[in-house]
Design a protein around this motif. Structure first.
Motif, PDB file in Angstrom:
ATOM      1  N   ALA A   1       3.796  -2.856   3.792  1.00 41.68           N
ATOM      2  CA  ALA A   1       3.621  -4.219   3.314  1.00 41.68           C
ATOM      3  C   ALA A   1       2.894  -5.059   4.355  1.00 41.68           C
ATOM      4  O   ALA A   1       3.057  -4.850   5.570  1.00 41.68           O
ATOM      5  N   SER A   2       2.138  -6.026   3.869  1.00 44.07           N
ATOM      6  CA  SER A   2       1.467  -6.960   4.760  1.00 44.07           C
ATOM      7  C   SER A   2       1.379  -8.311   4.073  1.00 44.07           C
ATOM      8  O   SER A   2       1.467  -8.398   2.839  1.00 44.07           O
TER       9      SER A   2
ATOM     10  N   GLN B   1       0.853  -1.186   0.000  1.00 44.61           N
ATOM     11  CA  GLN B   1       0.000   0.000   0.000  1.00 44.61           C
ATOM     12  C   GLN B   1       0.886   1.232   0.000  1.00 44.61           C
ATOM     13  O   GLN B   1       1.574   1.498   0.987  1.00 44.61           O
ATOM     14  N   ALA B   2       0.869   1.951  -1.110  1.00 46.85           N
ATOM     15  CA  ALA B   2       1.683   3.166  -1.222  1.00 46.85           C
ATOM     16  C   ALA B   2       0.834   4.392  -0.922  1.00 46.85           C
ATOM     17  O   ALA B   2      -0.350   4.442  -1.269  1.00 46.85           O
ATOM     18  N   TYR B   3       1.441   5.363  -0.272  1.00 43.72           N
ATOM     19  CA  TYR B   3       0.724   6.595   0.020  1.00 43.72           C
ATOM     20  C   TYR B   3       1.722   7.726   0.232  1.00 43.72           C
ATOM     21  O   TYR B   3       2.933   7.487   0.307  1.00 43.72           O
ATOM     22  N   GLY B   4       1.203   8.934   0.302  1.00 44.60           N
ATOM     23  CA  GLY B   4       2.053  10.097   0.541  1.00 44.60           C
ATOM     24  C   GLY B   4       2.184  11.036  -0.642  1.00 44.60           C
ATOM     25  O   GLY B   4       2.813  12.091  -0.523  1.00 44.60           O
ATOM     26  N   GLY B   5       1.619  10.672  -1.787  1.00 48.36           N
ATOM     27  CA  GLY B   5       1.694  11.561  -2.932  1.00 48.36           C
ATOM     28  C   GLY B   5       0.866  12.815  -2.717  1.00 48.36           C
ATOM     29  O   GLY B   5       0.101  12.931  -1.762  1.00 48.36           O
ATOM     30  N   GLY B   6       1.047  13.762  -3.618  1.00 50.25           N
ATOM     31  CA  GLY B   6       0.297  14.999  -3.511  1.00 50.25           C
ATOM     32  C   GLY B   6       0.825  16.036  -4.480  1.00 50.25           C
ATOM     33  O   GLY B   6       1.636  15.730  -5.358  1.00 50.25           O
ATOM     34  N   LEU B   7       0.350  17.255  -4.284  1.00 52.95           N
ATOM     35  CA  LEU B   7       0.758  18.383  -5.120  1.00 52.95           C
ATOM     36  C   LEU B   7       1.769  19.224  -4.355  1.00 52.95           C
ATOM     37  O   LEU B   7       1.532  19.592  -3.195  1.00 52.95           O
TER      38      LEU B   7
ATOM     39  N   CYS C   1       5.410   1.256  -5.580  1.00 46.63           N
ATOM     40  CA  CYS C   1       6.384   0.457  -4.849  1.00 46.63           C
ATOM     41  C   CYS C   1       6.253  -0.995  -5.288  1.00 46.63           C
ATOM     42  O   CYS C   1       5.183  -1.430  -5.730  1.00 46.63           O
ATOM     43  N   ALA C   2       7.348  -1.722  -5.168  1.00 51.87           N
ATOM     44  CA  ALA C   2       7.382  -3.107  -5.616  1.00 51.87           C
ATOM     45  C   ALA C   2       8.297  -3.915  -4.714  1.00 51.87           C
ATOM     46  O   ALA C   2       9.237  -3.367  -4.120  1.00 51.87           O
ATOM     47  N   ALA C   3       8.034  -5.219  -4.635  1.00 56.48           N
ATOM     48  CA  ALA C   3       8.797  -6.125  -3.784  1.00 56.48           C
ATOM     49  C   ALA C   3       9.315  -7.286  -4.609  1.00 56.48           C
ATOM     50  O   ALA C   3       8.590  -7.843  -5.441  1.00 56.48           O
ATOM     51  N   ALA C   4      10.569  -7.647  -4.355  1.00 53.91           N
ATOM     52  CA  ALA C   4      11.211  -8.745  -5.085  1.00 53.91           C
ATOM     53  C   ALA C   4      11.731  -9.783  -4.108  1.00 53.91           C
ATOM     54  O   ALA C   4      12.372  -9.438  -3.117  1.00 53.91           O
TER      55      ALA C   4
ATOM     56  N   GLY D   1       2.403  -2.383  -5.537  1.00 53.99           N
ATOM     57  CA  GLY D   1       1.337  -1.624  -4.920  1.00 53.99           C
ATOM     58  C   GLY D   1       0.609  -0.788  -5.953  1.00 53.99           C
ATOM     59  O   GLY D   1       1.009  -0.721  -7.116  1.00 53.99           O
ATOM     60  N   GLN D   2      -0.455  -0.143  -5.515  1.00 52.37           N
ATOM     61  CA  GLN D   2      -1.140   0.782  -6.407  1.00 52.37           C
ATOM     62  C   GLN D   2      -0.314   2.068  -6.471  1.00 52.37           C
ATOM     63  O   GLN D   2       0.547   2.299  -5.639  1.00 52.37           O
TER      64      GLN D   2
END
Length: 128
Positions: free
Chosen positions: A23-24, A4-10, A95-98, A119-120
């Motif tokens: 992550a979960s 779950q990605a968050y924190g974006g904005g203008l 974000c991505a996980a490997a 993530g989205q």
């Protein structure tokens, strides 16, 4: 693993934002993590990667010196601190996980295909 990605904005050019990705559903410390971004009409591109313990990071040339990638394995979260933002940083950030390990990870960590979970996106818009 769910991301779950968050924190974006203008934000105005020259400003800062911090993105987070929680992550979960898995053992977080088993996964190397990365951020990619995709601007409208452009290909997805690598931004930054971090290894399992957080002691090794890599950055795209376009963000080197401005972005800092870190992780807190106790909180199952990674962070992307973005400073001195530019209009060209405007994009959806993913974000991505490997689960890849060792040399296979390090030589390919800028390539989206090695990442198993995504993530989205969270939208970052930098105004001039």
């Amino acid at each position: 693993v769910q991301l779950q990605a968050y924190g974006g904005g203008l934000v105005q050019a020259g400003g800062s934002l911090r993105l987070s990705c929680a992550a979960s559903g898995g053992t977080f410390s088993n996964y190397a993590m990365a951020w990619f971004r995709q601007a409208p009409g452009k290909e997805r591109e690598f931004v930054s990667a971090i290894n399992w313990s957080g002691d090794n990071t890599g950055y795209a040339d376009s963000v080197k010196g401005r972005f800092t990638f870190s992780r807190d394995n106790a909180k199952n979260t990674v962070y992307l601190q973005m400073n001195s933002l530019k209009p060209e940083d405007t994009a959806d950030y993913y974000c991505a996980a490997a689960s890849a390990t060792g040399i296979r990870y390090y030589i390919r960590r800028t390539r989206a295909e090695i990442y198993d979970y995504w993530g989205q996106g969270t939208l970052v818009t930098v105004s001039s």
